[in-house]
Design a protein around this motif. Sequence first.
Motif, PDB file in Angstrom:
ATOM      1  N   PHE A  52       0.843  -1.200   0.000  1.00  0.00           N
ATOM      2  CA  PHE A  52       0.000   0.000   0.000  1.00  0.00           C
ATOM      3  C   PHE A  52       0.877   1.249   0.000  1.00  0.00           C
ATOM      4  N   GLU A 102      -3.770   3.901  -0.995  1.00  0.00           N
ATOM      5  CA  GLU A 102      -3.931   3.068  -2.183  1.00  0.00           C
ATOM      6  C   GLU A 102      -3.446   1.655  -1.869  1.00  0.00           C
ATOM      7  N   ASN A 104      -2.740  -2.357  -2.967  1.00  0.00           N
ATOM      8  CA  ASN A 104      -2.313  -3.104  -4.159  1.00  0.00           C
ATOM      9  C   ASN A 104      -2.053  -4.569  -3.812  1.00  0.00           C
ATOM     10  N   LYS A 109      -1.156  -4.442  -8.671  1.00  0.00           N
ATOM     11  CA  LYS A 109      -2.465  -4.065  -9.180  1.00  0.00           C
ATOM     12  C   LYS A 109      -3.294  -3.439  -8.066  1.00  0.00           C
ATOM     13  N   LYS A 110      -3.951  -2.329  -8.385  1.00  0.00           N
ATOM     14  CA  LYS A 110      -4.733  -1.613  -7.388  1.00  0.00           C
ATOM     15  C   LYS A 110      -5.962  -2.415  -6.991  1.00  0.00           C
ATOM     16  N   THR A 111      -6.157  -2.578  -5.665  1.00  0.00           N
ATOM     17  CA  THR A 111      -7.297  -3.331  -5.138  1.00  0.00           C
ATOM     18  C   THR A 111      -8.257  -2.471  -4.325  1.00  0.00           C
ATOM     19  N   ARG A 113      -9.020   1.892  -2.609  1.00  0.00           N
ATOM     20  CA  ARG A 113      -8.548   3.257  -2.366  1.00  0.00           C
ATOM     21  C   ARG A 113      -9.471   3.921  -1.343  1.00  0.00           C
TER      22      ARG A 113
END
Length: 269
Positions: A52, A102, A104, A109-111, A113
């Motif tokens: 993160f 954020e 990840n 990969k963004k998971t 927010r």
Amino acid sequence: MKAVIRLQLMLIGVYSVKLSCDGREDGAQCYGALGGAVDLMLVDNVSEIPRFNWRKNSSTILRWRNSTVYNTKESRFLFFPSNGTVRISNLIRTDSGEYKLELNDKDGKKTGRRTLQLYVQAPMSSVQLVSECLSQGQMKVSCLSEGGDSPQYSWTLDGHILTDSELLSRNYENNIIVLRQNISGHLICSVTNQVSYSFNQMNISGCGLSHLLILGLRATVVILPLTGMSLYFTWRRKKCEKADDSAVSQIIEDLDNSVLMIEMKSPTQ
């Protein structure tokens, strides 16, 4: 007739609110005391989050990578993996603002927010109570606070909120109240904001007839000597003026007598 009375202050209290905030909900609003510290909970179980980033504006504050935290800001920002909390110490005004978290996965990969808004406020310092008896027997009380952002005031008398039968008027802007005649009891003014609580209290005995008589007697003690002095100087001035008039009349009479004496002697020469 008015008299300012500073009654005996019984107890003054200034307290800081415990400052911690749950930032796990998106859009959380958190508060910190200027110069103090605040704990912001960011995640539940950090061991289940591979990565993160925690940012303020475009600046990254913390990075979490494979069970290791990288602090890219000053040492005032500390992250505690055991409870997923970041602590900001020695808060300054510029710490206020929006923070973004954020999340990840291990591949970046963004998971998820989330954002939180932090407000840094100056805490209350002290509260002063000043009372004043008015001419009709009412009591005016001012609650004066020093320092502090966005203060909120409240009043109680003997443990209850002031009622219309006790309160004649209230100025919310200056936080001044006027109590009706013969109101007595234990009066407390409390001042709060999001980061602190302060109060002051006093026992009041009202401004009844006896009090007004005392004020009247005190005023009489001052007025009578002044009146006597005024009458004395007026009498002296009139006496001096009368004496001056008598002196002038005597001079004129003497001059007249001298002329007559000259006229009486003239025929014999």
